[in-house]
Write a protein that holds these residues in place. Structure first.
Motif, PDB file in Angstrom:
ATOM      1  N   GLY A  54      13.786  58.400 -21.094  1.00  0.00           N
ATOM      2  CA  GLY A  54      15.160  58.881 -21.136  1.00  0.00           C
ATOM      3  C   GLY A  54      15.810  58.699 -22.494  1.00  0.00           C
ATOM      4  O   GLY A  54      16.976  59.047 -22.681  1.00  0.00           O
ATOM      5  N   ARG A  71      18.029  60.804 -16.660  1.00  0.00           N
ATOM      6  CA  ARG A  71      17.102  60.453 -15.587  1.00  0.00           C
ATOM      7  C   ARG A  71      17.320  59.015 -15.161  1.00  0.00           C
ATOM      8  O   ARG A  71      17.760  58.174 -15.954  1.00  0.00           O
ATOM      9  CB  ARG A  71      15.664  60.681 -16.024  1.00  0.00           C
ATOM     10  CG  ARG A  71      15.159  59.781 -17.113  1.00  0.00           C
ATOM     11  CD  ARG A  71      13.780  60.246 -17.616  1.00  0.00           C
ATOM     12  NE  ARG A  71      12.757  60.142 -16.593  1.00  0.00           N
ATOM     13  CZ  ARG A  71      11.590  60.792 -16.646  1.00  0.00           C
ATOM     14  NH1 ARG A  71      11.318  61.591 -17.670  1.00  0.00           N
ATOM     15  NH2 ARG A  71      10.704  60.624 -15.680  1.00  0.00           N
ATOM     16  N   ASN A  73      14.781  56.483 -13.473  1.00  0.00           N
ATOM     17  CA  ASN A  73      13.405  56.296 -13.012  1.00  0.00           C
ATOM     18  C   ASN A  73      13.333  55.421 -11.758  1.00  0.00           C
ATOM     19  O   ASN A  73      12.403  55.545 -10.972  1.00  0.00           O
ATOM     20  CB  ASN A  73      12.546  55.708 -14.122  1.00  0.00           C
ATOM     21  CG  ASN A  73      12.223  56.727 -15.204  1.00  0.00           C
ATOM     22  OD1 ASN A  73      12.323  57.939 -14.984  1.00  0.00           O
ATOM     23  ND2 ASN A  73      11.849  56.252 -16.377  1.00  0.00           N
ATOM     24  N   THR A  77      14.679  60.385 -10.140  1.00  0.00           N
ATOM     25  CA  THR A  77      15.582  61.530 -10.196  1.00  0.00           C
ATOM     26  C   THR A  77      15.925  61.892 -11.634  1.00  0.00           C
ATOM     27  O   THR A  77      16.150  60.999 -12.457  1.00  0.00           O
ATOM     28  CB  THR A  77      16.880  61.231  -9.430  1.00  0.00           C
ATOM     29  OG1 THR A  77      16.562  60.887  -8.075  1.00  0.00           O
ATOM     30  CG2 THR A  77      17.799  62.435  -9.422  1.00  0.00           C
ATOM     31  N   VAL A  78      15.969  63.176 -11.885  1.00  0.00           N
ATOM     32  CA  VAL A  78      16.469  63.704 -13.156  1.00  0.00           C
ATOM     33  C   VAL A  78      17.695  64.557 -12.849  1.00  0.00           C
ATOM     34  O   VAL A  78      17.757  65.215 -11.804  1.00  0.00           O
ATOM     35  CB  VAL A  78      15.385  64.513 -13.911  1.00  0.00           C
ATOM     36  CG1 VAL A  78      14.928  65.719 -13.108  1.00  0.00           C
ATOM     37  CG2 VAL A  78      15.884  64.926 -15.285  1.00  0.00           C
ATOM     38  N   CYS A  95      13.703  72.535 -12.019  1.00  0.00           N
ATOM     39  CA  CYS A  95      13.239  71.345 -12.712  1.00  0.00           C
ATOM     40  C   CYS A  95      11.715  71.383 -12.764  1.00  0.00           C
ATOM     41  O   CYS A  95      11.071  72.021 -11.927  1.00  0.00           O
ATOM     42  CB  CYS A  95      13.716  70.068 -12.029  1.00  0.00           C
ATOM     43  SG  CYS A  95      13.205  69.876 -10.315  1.00  0.00           S
TER      44      CYS A  95
END
Length: 124
Positions: A54, A71, A73, A77-78, A95
């Motif tokens: 990130g 994001r 981690n 999730t982004v 995505c």
């Protein structure tokens, strides 16, 4: 890795939306992530990308200063925060996950997994 995108919708010009992309896999942090979009009758185009930690991000010129990719981690999730939306941002947003150092981050062909897409419509 299986990806699930969400958060799209219909908004007025100038408003904001936040897209999310999640995976249930345990290898999420192994992948660099990207967002692409495709408008009707147009080719898919790169929007934004983020590296595994990130700490590094890249944006298309058309969204720079308005969109932010991030994001989490721990949550696999982004996100894509989209501010000051314009009608030309209308598209299906996808995505995608890319192995590090596999080609350029701007080329969708270098991404090995894709979410199902979420529709973003910006009305004028």
């Amino acid at each position: 890795v299986q990806l699930q995108a969400s958060g799209g919708g219909l908004v007025q010009t100038g408003r904001s939306l936040r897209l999310s992309c999640t995976t249930s896999g345990r290898t999420f942090s192994s992948y660099a992530m990207g967002w692409f979009r495709q408008a009707p009758g147009k080719q898919r185009e790169f929007v934004a990308a983020i590296n595994r930690s990130g700490g590094s991000t890249n944006y298309a010129d058309s969204v720079k200063g308005r969109f932010t990719i991030s994001r989490d981690n721990a949550k696999n999730t982004v996100y894509l925060q989209m501010n000051s939306l314009k009608p030309e941002d209308t598209a299906v947003y996808y995505c995608a996950a890319r192995r590090p150092n596999v080609g350029t981050l701007y080329d969708g062909r270098n991404y090995e997994s894709w979410g199902q897409g979420t529709q973003v419509t910006v009305s004028s």
